[in-house]
Design a protein around this motif. Structure first.
Motif, mmCIF file in Angstrom:
data_model
loop_
_atom_site.group_PDB
_atom_site.id
_atom_site.type_symbol
_atom_site.label_atom_id
_atom_site.label_comp_id
_atom_site.label_asym_id
_atom_site.label_seq_id
_atom_site.Cartn_x
_atom_site.Cartn_y
_atom_site.Cartn_z
ATOM 1 N N HIS A 204 0.867 -1.185 0.000
ATOM 2 C CA HIS A 204 0.000 0.000 0.000
ATOM 3 C C HIS A 204 0.903 1.234 0.000
ATOM 4 N N PHE A 205 0.708 2.085 -1.007
ATOM 5 C CA PHE A 205 1.554 3.277 -1.178
ATOM 6 C C PHE A 205 0.796 4.558 -0.861
ATOM 7 N N ASP A 206 1.544 5.539 -0.382
ATOM 8 C CA ASP A 206 1.023 6.911 -0.312
ATOM 9 C C ASP A 206 1.931 7.773 -1.179
ATOM 10 N N ILE B 118 3.615 1.333 -9.771
ATOM 11 C CA ILE B 118 3.634 0.423 -8.613
ATOM 12 C C ILE B 118 3.273 -0.999 -9.049
ATOM 13 N N SER C 145 -1.169 -3.669 -5.980
ATOM 14 C CA SER C 145 -0.953 -2.724 -4.879
ATOM 15 C C SER C 145 -2.146 -1.785 -4.771
ATOM 16 N N TRP D 284 -3.152 2.299 -3.483
ATOM 17 C CA TRP D 284 -2.456 3.581 -3.310
ATOM 18 C C TRP D 284 -3.410 4.679 -2.862
#
Ligand code: KMH
Ligand code: ZN
Length: 270
Positions: free
Chosen positions: A166-168, A191, A195, A197
């Protein structure tokens, strides 16, 4: 489309009450602000602890007090910062992970941060990832530059973080990746497949990038850490006011807002 996870970044390490008088400082103020943000639609609160004089602290005890007070009020996901302030040491920054929160941030690269440098060497990343794994903490991977995605993939290869990631995407920090539609699309397409985001647009970029994320199937972070204004020249009254706007926009776009439990499922939080 998946339900929308809204994160409220309540305090940050840099904003002061001189520029945003409604900034929560004490554990009690942060917990009240967290509850209001939850009621407005936030599923996650991203938290930085402060000393009584307002200066940022990474002390475990400070985070523990905030965590307990938030948990007593509402079921929102508590996500402490491991970024702290640019002058905190890696050891200081890691302290809140000892509390085994459901989530915590994990920055995967060094960048300029205004006049400062936000330091995340490979040694830091490995140390932070190992500790999070040991404590069962889901990392939210904070990326301020595109190369930080590759660093996260390196940690996956080393077995130090688990997929799905999980990206920010933090876009618009002075000295790091600028906030633009093109950059957000680039990040979302770069990504690893599978995933999730979220996007945190800094300052005036907060709302336009949130609108894009709602349309693209991403998630949204808003709050005083990233932006103190409701609109040009008008300070926001609370973090909740910023969350409410996102919830309204999502409703207009036909995207439901996720509860904390729904967010846990979407993010594969055990
Ligand atoms: N305050 C910044 C230097 C995080 O919370 O993980 C770093 C930061 C990132 O806010
Ligand atoms: Zn932060």
């Amino acid at each position: 489309m998946e339900k929308l996870i809204i994160t409220a970044a309540l305090t940050g390490a840099e904003v002061t009450q001189d520029i945003q008088p409604n900034l929560p400082i004490t554990a009690e103020e942060i917990a009240i602000e967290a509850e209001k943000a939850y009621e407005a639609g936030a599923a996650i609160v991203h938290v930085h602890a402060r000393e009584e004089d307002g200066s940022p602290t990474q002390a475990k005890e400070a985070y523990q007090e905030i965590k307990e007070k938030i948990e007593a009020r509402c079921p929102v996901i508590f996500q402490p910062s491991t970024g702290g302030a640019t002058w905190h040491t890696a050891e200081e920054r890691l302290q809140p992970v000892e509390l085994s929160p459901e989530m915590a941030t994990l920055s995967t690269g060094t960048c300029n941060f205004g006049e400062d440098v936000f330091m995340n060497t490979q040694e830091y990343m490995i140390k932070f990832a190992k500790k999070m794994k040991e404590k069962g903490v889901k990392p939210e991977i904070e990326v301020f530059e595109a190369g930080m995605i590759a660093n996260a993939q390196y940690l996956v290869k080393k077995g130090l973080i688990d997929t799905p990631l999980h990206f920010d995407f933090v876009l618009g920090v002075p000295g790091a990746m600028p906030a633009s539609a093109r950059n957000l699309v680039y990040m979302a397409e770069t990504i690893p497949a599978g995933s999730t985001w979220t996007v945190a647009g800094i300052g005036r970029h907060e709302t336009p990038l949130a609108m894009m994320a709602i349309a693209m199937g991403g998630h949204v972070r808003v709050g005083f850490e990233d932006n103190i204004y409701y609109k040009k020249g008008e300070l926001a009254k609370s973090n909740a006011q910023l969350v409410e706007r996102i919830a309204r926009m999502a409703a207009e776009a036909g995207r439901e807002v996720a509860t904390p439990d729904e967010a846990r499922k979407i993010l594969s939080i055990k």
